[in-house]
Design a protein around this motif. Structure first.
Motif, PDB file in Angstrom:
ATOM      1  N   PRO A 296      10.760  16.670   0.901  1.00 42.05           N
ATOM      2  CA  PRO A 296      10.904  17.784   0.212  1.00 42.05           C
ATOM      3  C   PRO A 296      10.069  18.161  -0.437  1.00 42.05           C
ATOM      4  O   PRO A 296       9.012  17.589  -0.426  1.00 42.05           O
ATOM      5  N   PRO A 297      10.131  19.455  -0.344  1.00 40.70           N
ATOM      6  CA  PRO A 297       9.799  20.742  -1.011  1.00 40.70           C
ATOM      7  C   PRO A 297       8.301  19.955  -2.461  1.00 40.70           C
ATOM      8  O   PRO A 297       9.181  19.214  -2.710  1.00 40.70           O
ATOM      9  N   GLY A 298       7.734  20.777  -2.948  1.00 41.70           N
ATOM     10  CA  GLY A 298       7.382  20.362  -3.767  1.00 41.70           C
ATOM     11  C   GLY A 298       6.288  18.875  -3.508  1.00 41.70           C
ATOM     12  O   GLY A 298       5.154  18.576  -3.249  1.00 41.70           O
TER      13      GLY A 298
ATOM     14  N   ARG B 224      -0.012  -1.287   0.474  1.00 39.74           N
ATOM     15  CA  ARG B 224       0.157   0.056   0.092  1.00 39.74           C
ATOM     16  C   ARG B 224       0.320   1.200  -0.300  1.00 39.74           C
ATOM     17  O   ARG B 224       1.861   0.989   0.655  1.00 39.74           O
ATOM     18  N   ARG B 225       0.890   2.222  -1.104  1.00 39.24           N
ATOM     19  CA  ARG B 225       1.403   3.516  -1.063  1.00 39.24           C
ATOM     20  C   ARG B 225       0.837   4.357  -0.591  1.00 39.24           C
ATOM     21  O   ARG B 225      -0.566   4.318  -0.931  1.00 39.24           O
ATOM     22  N   PHE B 226       1.526   5.456   0.467  1.00 44.67           N
ATOM     23  CA  PHE B 226       1.252   6.670   0.179  1.00 44.67           C
ATOM     24  C   PHE B 226       1.764   7.654  -0.513  1.00 44.67           C
ATOM     25  O   PHE B 226       3.065   7.730  -0.050  1.00 44.67           O
ATOM     26  N   ALA B 227       1.511   8.614  -0.354  1.00 44.30           N
ATOM     27  CA  ALA B 227       2.115   9.817  -1.271  1.00 44.30           C
ATOM     28  C   ALA B 227       1.752  10.810   0.336  1.00 44.30           C
ATOM     29  O   ALA B 227       1.152  11.874   0.712  1.00 44.30           O
ATOM     30  N   LEU B 228       3.033  11.489   0.443  1.00 38.98           N
ATOM     31  CA  LEU B 228       3.209  12.733   1.393  1.00 38.98           C
ATOM     32  C   LEU B 228       4.167  14.111   0.979  1.00 38.98           C
ATOM     33  O   LEU B 228       4.991  13.657   0.817  1.00 38.98           O
ATOM     34  N   THR B 229       3.358  14.888   1.254  1.00 39.02           N
ATOM     35  CA  THR B 229       4.196  16.147   1.051  1.00 39.02           C
ATOM     36  C   THR B 229       4.082  16.681   2.015  1.00 39.02           C
ATOM     37  O   THR B 229       3.359  16.532   3.043  1.00 39.02           O
ATOM     38  N   ARG B 230       4.265  18.101   2.161  1.00 37.57           N
ATOM     39  CA  ARG B 230       4.305  19.473   3.115  1.00 37.57           C
ATOM     40  C   ARG B 230       3.222  19.600   3.214  1.00 37.57           C
ATOM     41  O   ARG B 230       2.877  19.683   4.161  1.00 37.57           O
ATOM     42  N   ALA B 231       2.264  19.700   2.235  1.00 35.32           N
ATOM     43  CA  ALA B 231       0.979  20.158   3.001  1.00 35.32           C
ATOM     44  C   ALA B 231       0.003  18.959   4.036  1.00 35.32           C
ATOM     45  O   ALA B 231      -0.689  19.759   4.633  1.00 35.32           O
ATOM     46  N   ASP B 232       0.897  17.688   3.981  1.00 36.94           N
ATOM     47  CA  ASP B 232      -0.063  17.019   4.972  1.00 36.94           C
ATOM     48  C   ASP B 232       0.587  16.879   6.036  1.00 36.94           C
ATOM     49  O   ASP B 232      -0.423  17.217   6.925  1.00 36.94           O
TER      50      ASP B 232
END
Length: 145
Positions: A98-100, A22-30
């Motif tokens: 990382p950013p972006g 199971r893959r989860f995307a993590l961003t700075r907004a998260d």
């Protein structure tokens, strides 16, 4: 973050059964949203200089967020009638975001043992950039069957 997957059929609950990644995307907004929900506004979760001043390689995800995403994979594998009765892990390394576009956390698992008719012990693997970020990650799930 990403969308959930369908639970596995009961036949996949046998010892040795591999649970799908199971893959989860993590961003700075998260990270900002998690900080607001958890009340953890430590600057290492949003400020490069603060993270660097502590010797970190960059802004890092909250450890409890990483742990929670791995638990989310467990609950998705076993479905809405299942309950996580026990869950433990150690943090092996930080998840640098990382950013972006951010970063991806990949969680997979294996059924380690059936403890009784409805309790299953699962061993988890959580990777970010090919590196293990959780160690000794295990859950006991009451499957509801």
């Amino acid at each position: 973050m990403t969308t959930p997957t369908a639970p596995l059929p009961d036949t996949s609950h046998a010892p040795g059964a591999r649970l799908p990644e199971r893959r989860f995307a993590l961003t700075r907004a998260d990270l900002v949203r998690y900080a607001g929900a958890s009340g953890d506004f430590n600057p290492i979760h949003y400020d490069e200089r603060a993270a660097g001043a502590l010797g970190l390689p960059g802004v890092i995800a909250h450890g409890m967020l990483t742990m929670g995403l791995a638990a989310t994979a467990v609950t998705e594998w076993f479905g809405p009638s299942a309950q996580v009765a026990e869950y433990e892990t150690r943090f092996a390394r930080p998840v640098v975001v990382p950013p972006g576009e951010g970063v991806e956390l990949a969680v997979s698992g294996r059924v380690d043992a059936v403890l009784d008719g409805s309790r299953v012990r699962v061993v988890l693997t959580a990777l970010c950039g090919g590196e293990r970020v959780l160690a000794r990650a295990r859950a006991v799930v009451v499957t509801g069957r």
